[in-house]
Each structure stands twice: as structure tokens, then as C-alpha cells.
Design an enzyme around this catalytic site. Structure first.
Site, short mmCIF file in Angstrom:
data_model
loop_
_atom_site.label_atom_id
_atom_site.label_comp_id
_atom_site.label_asym_id
_atom_site.label_seq_id
_atom_site.Cartn_x
_atom_site.Cartn_y
_atom_site.Cartn_z
N GLY A 149 -2.77 3.06 -2.80
CA GLY A 149 -4.13 3.38 -3.19
C GLY A 149 -4.29 3.07 -4.66
CB THR A 150 -6.27 0.94 -6.45
OG1 THR A 150 -7.35 0.88 -5.51
CG2 THR A 150 -5.24 -0.07 -6.02
CB THR A 151 -9.45 2.82 -9.25
OG1 THR A 151 -8.66 1.68 -9.62
CG2 THR A 151 -10.06 3.42 -10.49
#
Length: 283
Positions: free
Chosen positions: A48-50
Site C-alpha cells: 500500500g502506498t499513500t
């Protein structure tokens, strides 16, 4: 009368911590207790990123993009990374997606278990500390590239305000002021919010600010997904106030995202911060 279907341990009074209960009764179910092969495994699992959070008078907003990556591959376009932790708080995940989702479920159970045993909810600081302990238990996997770095936010009934907490991979807990972001695009999202954030924003304006920040993150970070107008995939947004937490309906987020995209058609770099020109002395 005891229930023969349940082991005796489930019917005895004990710790208000569900993870402590598991550590005694079923330690293999805790993420940090599992044996992990040697080597770096970070690129083998989707990430997952931001995640972005920002406070406003009367509450706090948390939003996350929908992209998960595995190395240079887009592993999923519609993953959800922001979850309610309890009635007044939410947690957003960055890092190894599978482990992060599992940690969120354990954290949700931890808070629910405490409320059932003690008859009251944990304080905001207590919730933040419980999450820190869960992150710390994952340190072994983090050292092999499978780190989980969440962002925690919620409405504090004691202080009557929204609060935000960030963490490091060792379980270090840090309270943030006004806004914060974690994940691969966090540098760009925080830079965006520095220009957009004001402490007098309404809830809807705060949502627009965090969506703008996620757009800026996606503009410069390939692992962050922006609003997908073709597939109608938009950020997940949670809003927490004194009335509790709620997920903003997708249709409402879509309306705000469409507004942001329309603005970018004329100003690709987004809104600009106003400058007040002052004459130089002697000019």
C-alpha cells in the site's frame, strides 16, 4: 454453566488486551510470532502506498489512494487502505498490504475486546499505544522488508478535537500537528498540504485538501494512484467528529475528485498559495 464447545481459557476473566490473550492461548496467530525465512522479501508482496490525514475544527479527515504495487507492477487498482478502528477513530495502512490488513483486524479486535472487558473505551492515547505495541511485534518481519507503517487518527472525546499519530517500524509513536502523510508519496502529499492547509477549513474543504494532496502525490510518485475517472475509482475517505466516524459515500468523494480534476485541466500543478507582496525598504 460452562459451554463445552469453548476451552476453559475463554470463560475465565483475564487481560483486557486481546493480543496478550492470544500470546498465551494461540501465539502462532500473532503476526510477530511466526517464523520467517531469511532474506529480503519486500518485493514479493503487494504494498500500500499513500495515506493522508488532516484536522479541522471539530474533527479529523483521513484519506488513502487505491493503488497497491509489487515492485514495478500495479498489483491492485482498488485496494482499500483506510479502515475504521472503532466508533471514533480510523487507521490507514502503508507498507506490506497483507500484513497491514491483518494488523488492522487485530487492532480492531483489540479495541472491541477492551471495551467488552472493561465496560468503557480506551482513551485516544491508549488506542495509539496499543497500535504501537502491535507494530513493534512486527519488527522481525520489518527487518526483512515486510514493514507495516500505519497512520492513526480520530476524535478525542476528552480534548474535544481531532488528533493524528504516526509511527515508525520499531513502534515509535509520534503525535502530529494539523496534518500528516505516510507512504511512498507522503513527501509530495505533505508538500501539497503545506500550501493548502488552514486551521479554519470546514470538513468538506479539508476533504478537498487531502484529495488535492493525493493527486499531487500520484503526479510524482508512480506507486500512488490518483482518481481513476475511467473506472470511477476514488480515494477512501473517513471523517471523524464528536458524532463518531463515517466513511464518506463514494458518490460524494467522486464529486470532490471531479472538481479537483476539473481544476487541474486549467492549472495542472493545482491551487497556488497566495503571496502578499510587501515593498522592500528603500525601494
Amino acid at each position: 454453566m460452562s459451554d463445552p464447545r469453548l476451552p476453559a481459557a475463554f470463560l475465565q476473566p483475564g487481560s483486557s488486551s486481546f493480543s496478550d490473550f492470544l500470546a498465551v492461548q494461540a501465539p502462532d496467530l500473532l503476526p510477530g510470532r511466526r517464523a520467517v525465512p531469511q532474506g529480503h522479501a519486500g518485493d514479493l508482496a503487494p504494498h500500500g502506498t499513500t495515506i493522508v490525514a488532516a484536522t479541522f475544527p471539530g474533527g479529523v479527515v483521513m484519506a488513502g489512494d487505491r493503488r497497491a504495487t509489487m515492485g514495478n507492477i500495479i498489483a491492485q487498482r482498488d485496494i482499500e487502505k483506510v479502515f475504521p478502528a472503532d466508533e471514533f477513530s480510523a487507521v490507514g495502512i502503508a507498507g506490506s498490504a497483507g500484513l497491514a490488513v491483518e494488523m488492522v483486524r487485530l487492532f480492531q479486535t483489540e479495541l472491541e475486546h477492551y471495551e467488552k472487558i472493561e465496560g468503557s473505551t480506551l482513551s485516544m492515547d491508549g488506542k495509539a499505544n496499543r497500535l504501537a505495541a502491535l507494530i513493534r511485534s512486527n519488527l522481525g518481519m520489518a527487518m526483512q522488508g515486510l514493514a507495516v507503517v500505519p497512520l492513526f487518527a480520530g476524535f478525542d472525546l476528552a480534548s474535544n478535537q481531532g488528533r493524528i499519530f504516526s509511527y515508525d517500524v520499531t513502534g515509535g509513536r509520534y503525535e502530529e500537528t494539523a496534518f500528516h502523510s505516510v507512504g511512498s508519496g507522503s513527501l509530495f502529499a505533505r508538500g501539497s498540504l503545506k500550501k493548502l492547509y488552514r486551521d479554519d477549513l470546514t470538513a468538506e474543504q479539508t476533504v478537498q485538501a487531502v484529495v488535492e494532496a493525493l493527486y499531487d502525490a500520484a503526479d510524482d510518485d508512480s506507486a500512488t494512484g490518483g482518481p481513476d475517472v475511467t473506472r470511477r475509482i476514488f480515494p477512501v475517505v473517513q471523517v471523524m467528529t464528536a458524532d463518531g466516524g463515517r466513511r464518506m459515500p463514494d458518490a460524494d468523494v467522486a464529486t470532490i475528485a471531479d472538481r479537483v480534476i476539473a481544476g487541474r485541466m486549467t492549472s495542472p500543478d493545482g491551487p497556488t498559495a497566495p503571496l502578499t507582496a510587501r515593498p522592500l525598504e528603500g525601494a
